[in-house]
Structures are given as structure tokens and as C-alpha cells.
Scaffold this motif. Sequence first.
Motif, PDB file in Angstrom:
ATOM      1  N   ASP A 171       0.670  -1.080   0.001  1.00 35.46           N
ATOM      2  CA  ASP A 171      -0.030  -0.119  -0.094  1.00 35.46           C
ATOM      3  C   ASP A 171       0.890   1.259   0.086  1.00 35.46           C
ATOM      4  OD1 ASP A 171      -1.913  -1.849   0.086  1.00 35.46           O
ATOM      5  OD2 ASP A 171      -3.007  -1.327   1.938  1.00 35.46           O
ATOM      6  N   SER A 172       1.900   1.262   0.810  1.00 33.59           N
ATOM      7  CA  SER A 172       2.773   2.418   0.636  1.00 33.59           C
ATOM      8  C   SER A 172       3.703   2.583  -0.743  1.00 33.59           C
ATOM      9  CB  SER A 172       3.881   2.116   1.752  1.00 33.59           C
ATOM     10  OG  SER A 172       3.469   2.131   2.921  1.00 33.59           O
ATOM     11  N   PHE A 173       3.954   1.390  -1.329  1.00 31.02           N
ATOM     12  CA  PHE A 173       4.558   1.639  -2.629  1.00 31.02           C
ATOM     13  C   PHE A 173       3.575   2.319  -3.509  1.00 31.02           C
ATOM     14  CE2 PHE A 173       5.640  -0.932  -6.496  1.00 31.02           C
ATOM     15  CZ  PHE A 173       6.734  -0.444  -6.815  1.00 31.02           C
ATOM     16  N   CYS A 174       2.212   1.680  -3.632  1.00 34.58           N
ATOM     17  CA  CYS A 174       1.302   2.424  -4.544  1.00 34.58           C
ATOM     18  C   CYS A 174       1.015   3.672  -4.335  1.00 34.58           C
ATOM     19  CB  CYS A 174       0.033   1.462  -4.554  1.00 34.58           C
ATOM     20  SG  CYS A 174       0.196  -0.242  -5.078  1.00 34.58           S
ATOM     21  N   ALA A 175       0.690   3.973  -2.949  1.00 30.01           N
ATOM     22  CA  ALA A 175       0.530   5.449  -2.598  1.00 30.01           C
ATOM     23  C   ALA A 175       1.787   6.434  -3.302  1.00 30.01           C
ATOM     24  CB  ALA A 175       0.304   5.552  -1.332  1.00 30.01           C
ATOM     25  N   GLY A 176       3.087   5.757  -3.209  1.00 28.32           N
ATOM     26  CA  GLY A 176       4.134   6.395  -3.487  1.00 28.32           C
ATOM     27  C   GLY A 176       4.203   6.811  -4.945  1.00 28.32           C
ATOM     28  N   LEU A 177       3.604   6.127  -5.880  1.00 25.16           N
ATOM     29  CA  LEU A 177       3.828   6.136  -7.373  1.00 25.16           C
ATOM     30  C   LEU A 177       3.117   7.357  -8.011  1.00 25.16           C
ATOM     31  CD1 LEU A 177       3.803   2.219  -8.022  1.00 25.16           C
ATOM     32  CD2 LEU A 177       5.640   3.678  -7.638  1.00 25.16           C
ATOM     33  N   LYS A 178       3.333   8.442  -7.287  1.00 22.82           N
ATOM     34  CA  LYS A 178       2.418   9.630  -7.677  1.00 22.82           C
ATOM     35  C   LYS A 178       2.437  10.046  -9.275  1.00 22.82           C
ATOM     36  CE  LYS A 178       2.311  11.435  -3.257  1.00 22.82           C
ATOM     37  NZ  LYS A 178       0.930  10.613  -2.824  1.00 22.82           N
ATOM     38  N   TYR A 179       3.705   9.619  -9.992  1.00 26.01           N
ATOM     39  CA  TYR A 179       4.052   9.828 -11.132  1.00 26.01           C
ATOM     40  C   TYR A 179       2.814   9.090 -12.172  1.00 26.01           C
ATOM     41  CZ  TYR A 179       7.117   6.048 -10.246  1.00 26.01           C
ATOM     42  OH  TYR A 179       8.012   5.012  -9.737  1.00 26.01           O
ATOM     43  N   THR A 180       2.200   8.019 -11.679  1.00 29.98           N
ATOM     44  CA  THR A 180       0.927   7.630 -12.271  1.00 29.98           C
ATOM     45  C   THR A 180       0.158   8.746 -12.890  1.00 29.98           C
ATOM     46  OG1 THR A 180       1.191   5.628 -11.033  1.00 29.98           O
ATOM     47  CG2 THR A 180      -0.912   5.967 -12.316  1.00 29.98           C
ATOM     48  N   LYS A 181      -0.195   9.771 -12.149  1.00 32.17           N
ATOM     49  CA  LYS A 181      -0.924  10.711 -12.571  1.00 32.17           C
ATOM     50  C   LYS A 181      -0.504  11.459 -13.919  1.00 32.17           C
ATOM     51  CE  LYS A 181      -2.226  12.028  -7.799  1.00 32.17           C
ATOM     52  NZ  LYS A 181      -2.287  12.977  -6.894  1.00 32.17           N
ATOM     53  N   LEU A 182       0.877  11.293 -14.120  1.00 29.88           N
ATOM     54  CA  LEU A 182       1.422  12.017 -15.284  1.00 29.88           C
ATOM     55  C   LEU A 182       1.254  11.131 -16.603  1.00 29.88           C
ATOM     56  CD1 LEU A 182       4.621  13.647 -13.798  1.00 29.88           C
ATOM     57  CD2 LEU A 182       2.613  14.716 -14.264  1.00 29.88           C
ATOM     58  N   HIS A 183       1.247   9.844 -16.275  1.00 36.73           N
ATOM     59  CA  HIS A 183       1.016   8.683 -17.178  1.00 36.73           C
ATOM     60  C   HIS A 183      -0.109   7.783 -17.040  1.00 36.73           C
ATOM     61  CE1 HIS A 183       5.099  10.101 -18.173  1.00 36.73           C
ATOM     62  NE2 HIS A 183       5.498  10.069 -16.996  1.00 36.73           N
ATOM     63  N   PRO A 184      -1.386   8.394 -17.056  1.00 33.43           N
ATOM     64  CA  PRO A 184      -2.459   7.613 -16.638  1.00 33.43           C
ATOM     65  C   PRO A 184      -2.735   6.408 -17.463  1.00 33.43           C
ATOM     66  CG  PRO A 184      -3.292   9.645 -17.475  1.00 33.43           C
ATOM     67  CD  PRO A 184      -1.670   9.726 -17.231  1.00 33.43           C
ATOM     68  N   GLU A 185      -2.654   6.660 -18.944  1.00 30.98           N
ATOM     69  CA  GLU A 185      -2.936   5.549 -19.843  1.00 30.98           C
ATOM     70  C   GLU A 185      -1.994   4.446 -19.814  1.00 30.98           C
ATOM     71  OE1 GLU A 185      -5.559   3.665 -22.340  1.00 30.98           O
ATOM     72  OE2 GLU A 185      -5.750   5.701 -21.128  1.00 30.98           O
ATOM     73  N   ALA A 186      -0.512   4.869 -19.774  1.00 32.32           N
ATOM     74  CA  ALA A 186       0.402   3.768 -19.730  1.00 32.32           C
ATOM     75  C   ALA A 186       0.485   2.843 -18.345  1.00 32.32           C
ATOM     76  CB  ALA A 186       1.720   4.641 -19.864  1.00 32.32           C
ATOM     77  N   MET A 187       0.252   3.570 -17.243  1.00 30.38           N
ATOM     78  CA  MET A 187       0.279   2.937 -15.916  1.00 30.38           C
ATOM     79  C   MET A 187      -1.113   1.975 -16.156  1.00 30.38           C
ATOM     80  SD  MET A 187       2.857   3.454 -14.324  1.00 30.38           S
ATOM     81  CE  MET A 187       2.491   3.072 -12.606  1.00 30.38           C
ATOM     82  N   TRP A 188      -2.105   2.473 -16.437  1.00 29.66           N
ATOM     83  CA  TRP A 188      -3.424   1.721 -16.669  1.00 29.66           C
ATOM     84  C   TRP A 188      -3.046   0.389 -17.198  1.00 29.66           C
ATOM     85  CZ3 TRP A 188      -8.215   1.501 -14.847  1.00 29.66           C
ATOM     86  CH2 TRP A 188      -9.194   0.457 -15.537  1.00 29.66           C
ATOM     87  N   ASN A 189      -2.477   0.339 -18.426  1.00 31.71           N
ATOM     88  CA  ASN A 189      -2.078  -0.785 -19.408  1.00 31.71           C
ATOM     89  C   ASN A 189      -1.122  -1.506 -18.409  1.00 31.71           C
ATOM     90  OD1 ASN A 189      -3.835   0.173 -21.279  1.00 31.71           O
ATOM     91  ND2 ASN A 189      -2.230   1.290 -22.352  1.00 31.71           N
ATOM     92  N   PHE A 190      -0.178  -0.998 -17.886  1.00 34.65           N
ATOM     93  CA  PHE A 190       0.976  -1.960 -17.037  1.00 34.65           C
ATOM     94  C   PHE A 190       0.124  -2.526 -15.932  1.00 34.65           C
ATOM     95  CE2 PHE A 190       3.834  -1.777 -13.493  1.00 34.65           C
ATOM     96  CZ  PHE A 190       4.965  -2.330 -14.261  1.00 34.65           C
ATOM     97  N   ILE A 191      -0.668  -2.154 -15.170  1.00 38.52           N
ATOM     98  CA  ILE A 191      -1.289  -2.719 -14.136  1.00 38.52           C
ATOM     99  C   ILE A 191      -2.120  -3.896 -14.511  1.00 38.52           C
ATOM    100  CG2 ILE A 191      -0.809  -0.808 -12.481  1.00 38.52           C
ATOM    101  CD1 ILE A 191      -3.695  -0.355 -12.458  1.00 38.52           C
TER     102      ILE A 191
END
Length: 240
Positions: free
Chosen positions: A101-121
Motif C-alpha cells: 500500500d505504501s508503494f502504490c501510494a508513492g507512485l504519484k507519477y502515475t498521474k502524469l502517465h495514466p494510460e500507460a500505467m493503466w495498461n501496465f497494471i
Amino acid sequence: METPIRTQLRSLAEPEYQKFAASLIPNITNVLGVRLPAIRKIAKQIASGDWRTYLDMAEDEYFEEVMLQAMVIGHVQADLEELLTRIATFVPKIDNWSVCDSFCAGLKYTKLHPEAMWNFIQPYLKSDQEYEIRFGVVMLLNFYLDKPYIYEVLPLLDQIKHEAYYVKMAVAWAISMAYVRQPEVTMPYLQHNTLDDFTYNKALQKITESHRVTPEDKQRIRGMKRKAKKQVQTLKQITS
């Protein structure tokens, strides 16, 4: 010979806090007892220096050593491809809810790359590993409960059928947060879903515990609790 990072972590360990922290994470026995703000401070220092060498050489013996890596990855600056590689390398190290949960909360650069991170997960949501699935679910609840993603998040959560406790709890948490953020979208899902009774009822409980839900809505949610095991019919392909 002990590494400087491990020596530093040991120096920050508090025996009484160790007992408390260990009690919160019952499935692990390698907690030194270092408070998260202290670990975060070290992570920021590492991230501002030669963080690549640190991550390449980092040790995993103690909970705090793994947590430190998680926090460093959240603080570093790199191109998206490298970030995704670092995340993918780290995820198999997750063996408890706290690091996840701490790891996920810290990946705030997800907000800069929402589509790429969406596909990644997406592959993690289909994994058979408890904490890989939890990683995917917690990423959804942290970054994808707004429109238009919420319309895809709820069906994805409904498809997760893993029996592990920390998967079920993550799914319940995500659904409760979806209701808090998007009640008009989530209510129809609560009325028509294929969740097991434990996950469904836990989601309702978490909704009623939120200070952002009105007393009237809480009363309605309590009335939706399943009192008997729900029989879910599934289509089976019959081959001759």
C-alpha cells in the motif's frame, strides 16, 4: 560486513515500536521497528543521489529494507520506461499489505502517465499471486476512481476471484472508495455484482465507516447487507 543502509536502519529501530509494527503485519517476522517517516527521509536522500546503484544492490532481509526500496522508487525521476522496469522488478518483493500500500501510494507519477500505467497494471489484476493482485487493486483505488476509468474499474474488480484475505480486503476497500468518490456509478454495481459475501459485506462496512457518506446513505447501505450466502450462477461451457 553490514551495509551502511542496514546500519542506519538498525540505529533508528525502536524496540517498543517494533512490537507494535510487527503486530500489524502478522505474516512477516523481519521487522526492525523503524518508523515510516524515518524511512521516507532516507528514501528522499537516496533518490537525490545515485539511486540506481542503491536499487541494484539493495538488500531484502528486513521489512524496512524492502519498504525503503518502495519509497525510493516513488521519489526518483526517470523516463517512463525505466520507471516501469523498476516497478516490475520490485513487485515480486512485496509480501505484505504495508509495503504494497505504501508503494502504490508513492507512485504519484502515475498521474502524469495514466494510460500507460493503466495498461501496465492490467496483467497484475489477472495474476494468481496474492500481492501482485493487491498491487493492481490498490493502484486502481489510488489513481483510477475518477471518470472515465471508474466505469472500467468496477467490472475489473468484479472479475477478481482470488481467495486470499489481503486480496479480498483490497477489493472491498477499492469498492468502498469508489462509492465514496462516485456513488451514482457505484450503487448500481453494488446492486448487481458477483462478489463473494465476505468481500461484498466488507465493502458495505467500509462505506458505512466513511465520514464522507451521509447518515441516510449509510442506513441504506446497511440494509443491503447479505444475510445468507448468495448463490451466483455462472455460465459453463459444455463440450461434447
